[in-house]
Write an enzyme that holds these catalytic residues in place. Sequence first.
Site, short mmCIF file in Angstrom:
data_model
loop_
_atom_site.label_atom_id
_atom_site.label_comp_id
_atom_site.label_asym_id
_atom_site.label_seq_id
_atom_site.Cartn_x
_atom_site.Cartn_y
_atom_site.Cartn_z
N ARG A 134 0.83 -1.22 0.00
CA ARG A 134 0.00 0.00 0.00
C ARG A 134 0.86 1.26 0.00
NH1 ARG A 134 -2.70 -4.25 1.85
NH2 ARG A 134 -4.97 -4.31 1.93
N GLY B 69 -1.41 -12.06 -4.85
CA GLY B 69 -2.83 -11.71 -4.93
C GLY B 69 -3.05 -10.24 -4.62
N ARG C 298 -6.30 -18.30 -9.01
CA ARG C 298 -7.01 -17.63 -7.91
C ARG C 298 -8.16 -16.76 -8.45
NH1 ARG C 298 -2.90 -15.41 -3.65
NH2 ARG C 298 -4.83 -15.21 -2.47
N ASP D 259 -4.50 -15.44 7.69
CA ASP D 259 -3.17 -15.93 7.30
C ASP D 259 -2.51 -16.78 8.40
OD1 ASP D 259 -3.45 -14.68 4.86
OD2 ASP D 259 -2.39 -12.87 5.48
N LYS E 85 -6.15 -19.54 -1.37
CA LYS E 85 -4.94 -18.75 -1.09
C LYS E 85 -3.81 -19.23 -2.01
CE LYS E 85 -6.52 -15.97 2.05
NZ LYS E 85 -6.61 -14.54 1.79
N ARG F 98 3.59 -19.63 3.69
CA ARG F 98 3.07 -19.83 5.05
C ARG F 98 3.04 -21.32 5.42
NH1 ARG F 98 2.40 -14.72 6.15
NH2 ARG F 98 1.26 -13.40 4.70
C1 S3P Z 1 -4.20 -9.05 2.28
C2 S3P Z 1 -5.46 -9.50 2.54
C3 S3P Z 1 -5.79 -10.90 2.83
C4 S3P Z 1 -4.54 -11.70 3.20
C5 S3P Z 1 -3.39 -11.43 2.28
C6 S3P Z 1 -3.03 -9.95 2.28
C7 S3P Z 1 -4.00 -7.61 2.00
O1 S3P Z 1 -6.38 -11.47 1.69
O2 S3P Z 1 -4.83 -13.07 3.21
O3 S3P Z 1 -2.26 -12.16 2.71
O4 S3P Z 1 -2.85 -7.13 2.00
O5 S3P Z 1 -5.01 -6.92 1.76
P1 S3P Z 1 -7.99 -11.39 1.40
O6 S3P Z 1 -8.34 -9.97 1.19
O7 S3P Z 1 -8.19 -12.23 0.19
O8 S3P Z 1 -8.63 -11.97 2.63
#
Ligand code: S3P
Length: 426
Positions: free
Chosen positions: A27, A94, A122, A315, A342, A388
């Site tokens: 971010r 992701g 995904r 997580d 995941k 993980r």
């Molecule tokens: C994350 C949100 C989570 C988390 C991922 C990081 C983020 O995923 O599992 O490791 O940085 O916004 P989800 O939004 O799919 O729950």
Amino acid sequence: MPTIKIKPKLNINATLKVPGDKSITHRSVIFAGLAQGHCTVYDYLDGDDCRRTIEAFRQCGIEIKKDKTQLYIEGKGLNGLKAPEIPINAGNSGTTIRLLSGVFAGQNFETEMFGDASLSKRPMKRVMEPLGLMGVKIQAANSQYPPLKITGNPDLKPITYNLPIASAQVKSAVLLAGLQAHGKTTVIEPGLSRDHTERLLEYFGAKIKYKNNIVTVEGKAELKAKDIYVPGDFSSAAFFIAAGLLAKKSKIKIENVGLNEGRTGFLKALETMGAKIKIENFKIVCNEPVGDIVAEVSSLKGITLDTALVPQLIDEIPLLVLIASQAQGKTVIKGAGELRVKESDRIKAISSELKKMGAVITELEDGFIVDGPVKLHGAIVESYDDHRIAMTTAIAGLCADGETEINNSECVDISFPNFWELIEKI
Ligand code: S3P
């Protein structure tokens, strides 16, 4: 593909720091790139996922210099990005592909993004749907998987969107698009997830309101860059919290860790299990709660996990399964079906690998039943190329009898590049 060998360890007494928070590093790069002015990001995470976001912004013409601990970003404002010349490679990340979908939603150009074999499986419909409602065209393989082709729309419509499942990635994608829309965009979540996006937007002066599960952002407001100090990643600290609780005669202190309420459900669950954990030096840094965590060996009991906590420890659930295998009685974890989509199918992966070490686990469609305590024994285990899973089996190896071998262990670079060095050190 390197294999790591882990020997049992008792009596761990250590004070350590873990690398910067992955979610906050992503971010920081995104919002600094979209803000006006210079931002130095201190103690960022130099892991593969975050490097993908950095590279993507460089491809869009944002100057990002980096050294070992700092990023130097020259933001160009909400309209300052240029079209990337080649498709963006999100790797295993992701967060990169979903958050950047929100960024590219409001741009005046077309972008393509792809990922590795895991990311290509995904689901992306969860971001395509709300962004589609805002007026963005997104094409995907089999209408829901990467690669994505996003045709940006500089004339985005603001929306009020009810998220079907709590997800900080989807919420952030909609907020990033909302930032570029005319008017107010609201996201309502069914549960509390991490609010790093909201906190950073507020820190950068965006017009944003958030409380509990509802957030509203006003579009077209200018973001003003400020320097960011990234705390240690709670999800990385969690591995050492687990080591402190499980390895006999141990006490571990992890300094300067992010304690965002949307992340620390693990501490709440552990408290119910009887864990001895303390927070010291609590403070607010760059609009995020931060503190030191001290965990010491505890006698634990099984619990039925409150499903409302699931988004706040999503997580950490593989690690919670390991801890439950060492607790007295039955632990029931339900409502965690998200784990199946995941970096790997984490319900299947952690059940199968911990069972090889002797754990008694029943796999449910959306969770686990774990019976404890059992004495774990060393085994040859697989990481499923999932950081993980690799790290959870390593902590299991520390409290097992005999030696544990972890195949494809290099995947820890995604979120915790010096994990094996720290394990060696303790
Ligand atoms: C994350 C949100 C989570 C988390 C991922 C990081 C983020 O995923 O599992 O490791 O940085 O916004 P989800 O939004 O799919 O729950």
